[in-house]
Design an enzyme around this catalytic site. Sequence first.
Site, short mmCIF file in Angstrom:
data_model
loop_
_atom_site.label_atom_id
_atom_site.label_comp_id
_atom_site.label_asym_id
_atom_site.label_seq_id
_atom_site.Cartn_x
_atom_site.Cartn_y
_atom_site.Cartn_z
N ASP A 20 -8.63 -4.22 -6.24
CA ASP A 20 -8.10 -3.57 -4.90
C ASP A 20 -9.07 -2.14 -5.12
O ASP A 20 -8.93 -1.38 -6.19
CB ASP A 20 -6.68 -3.22 -5.35
CG ASP A 20 -6.17 -2.81 -3.95
OD1 ASP A 20 -6.68 -1.95 -3.22
OD2 ASP A 20 -4.93 -3.11 -3.70
N SER B 183 0.72 -1.32 0.01
CA SER B 183 0.03 -0.01 0.19
C SER B 183 1.04 1.28 -0.15
O SER B 183 1.69 1.26 -0.95
CB SER B 183 -0.76 0.01 1.17
OG SER B 183 -1.91 0.87 1.05
N HIS C 63 -7.57 -5.41 -0.91
CA HIS C 63 -6.55 -4.77 -0.85
C HIS C 63 -5.18 -5.46 -0.95
O HIS C 63 -4.88 -5.93 0.23
CB HIS C 63 -6.71 -3.65 0.33
CG HIS C 63 -5.65 -2.80 0.21
ND1 HIS C 63 -5.14 -2.12 -0.92
CD2 HIS C 63 -5.08 -2.12 1.30
CE1 HIS C 63 -4.35 -0.91 -0.55
NE2 HIS C 63 -4.06 -1.29 0.96
#
Length: 514
Positions: A453, A227, A483
């Site tokens: 995602d 991320s 995610h």
Amino acid sequence: MANPFRLRAAVLTTTAVLLSAVLAGCGDGGKDGDLTAQKLDWKSCPAPSEAEGGGSPPSPLPNGGEWQCATMKAPLDWSRPKGDTIGIALIRAQASGPASRRIGSLVFNFGGPGGSGVTTLPAFGADYAALRTRYDLVSFDPRGVGRSAPVECESDAQLDEYFQQDATPDDHAEQVQLLDRTKQFNAACEKNSTKILPHVRTTDAARDMDLMRQVLGDDKLHYFGISYGTELGGVYAHLFPKHVGRAVLDAVVDPTQTPEEGALGQARGFQLALDNFARDCTSKAEECPIGSTEQEVKDRIAHLLADLEKKPIPGIFPRRLTQTAATNGIAQSLYSKDFWEYLTEGLEQAYDGDGKILMLLSDSMNGRNENGEYSNLTAANTAINCSDEKPRYTADYVQRRLPEFRAASPLFGDFLAWGMVSCTDWAVPGAADHPDVSAPGAAPILVVGNTGDPATPYEGARKMVEALGKGVGIELTYKGQGHGAYDSKNTCVQNAVNGYLLDGRPPKANTVCA
């Protein structure tokens, strides 16, 4: 991805899955001020601090070993490397395999920005057991986060009130209220964190990681960024291309986007995830309890949110579930397909007037534990993003952009558009429109994108590969939901990542895993 009303790109902790310190060491550090010569004093880990989220010390490792923690001294101001220092909190699990096969340390950043690596790595440690056979697994609280000179803004009671406000104003009076409350939060950050606030940019954290590499005794930085951690990894590669070892970027932030473009991309991403959730619920053999068709599921959610704006329902006493909290909770549940069952149950209960589950989901997004204590996730997230991002958006600008955001997502569009004002009154100027991740000469970096995602849309992986430069980025696609990709347990993805990190064998470019 910033502030309470801009959805974060962060890996979720075990606490969320189950729904369930001050500037340090000011003065000289290291022998004769040489911080690369410092020796880390590894000890048993204490219980997480309130800024890290609280809780119990990490459980022993499966083989009977234990997690170890230490504090590394780093310059407060990297432009004055021999000036005051701060403490960077570290955690590690030593390699489980033979010493002769140990590669070095594998440093993790799990995202946010603002997430505590010291608490997150143990929560997910079992997922990386294969990597631990040849690496010490290492993570850290980046500067401004957790135990690493944490940014401090408002009290727990003030944050409860902050997160209850209406984040999607419908008229001028509500706009003024949102802007005034955001300005109040930002002013509290400036007042309570004056010393650290100018020094929490991603470039500062990247320099900390290169110091960490040296202190850990590694010639190269072997890295796993997830991320926001992909942005941090890209910035590190740009600053230190010759020091890049084996690196993986999973759930990739698009490094070419402005904050506005990122927010619009998230609106599309979360809408896609909501569409996939509704389709999944209504396509199963058993009856979907929240709607008979995909459109009915989404319509009922929209009606619920409209009703909550007029009349919130009981949440977790004494707080009530507002439209903003419900939207936040729905977004949290879309980070992982494993959370979809909680979303279904939470919506069922909310339709019956009980907002507890959606509020629990919202609390986990905001870093609030069951005791009513907040980690410093929101404070750090805001500070890092606003220090990195140069654009400052006005209410008038947001108003003009609302139609495009609503077209991207009827549910999340307003929420994400208004989140753009979170940095408008920030005390520290933003660094740039977007990060520079060009890294000519760096070793190959495996870049993993997930087509489903919501928080870091799939297109960002290709943009990262292009921005890193020719011969550096290697793209891997996972056709999945949620995610990130590695923690999905997809065998194809894990074999590709493990093959590179453990054996130095990157997959062929543009490999697709389903």
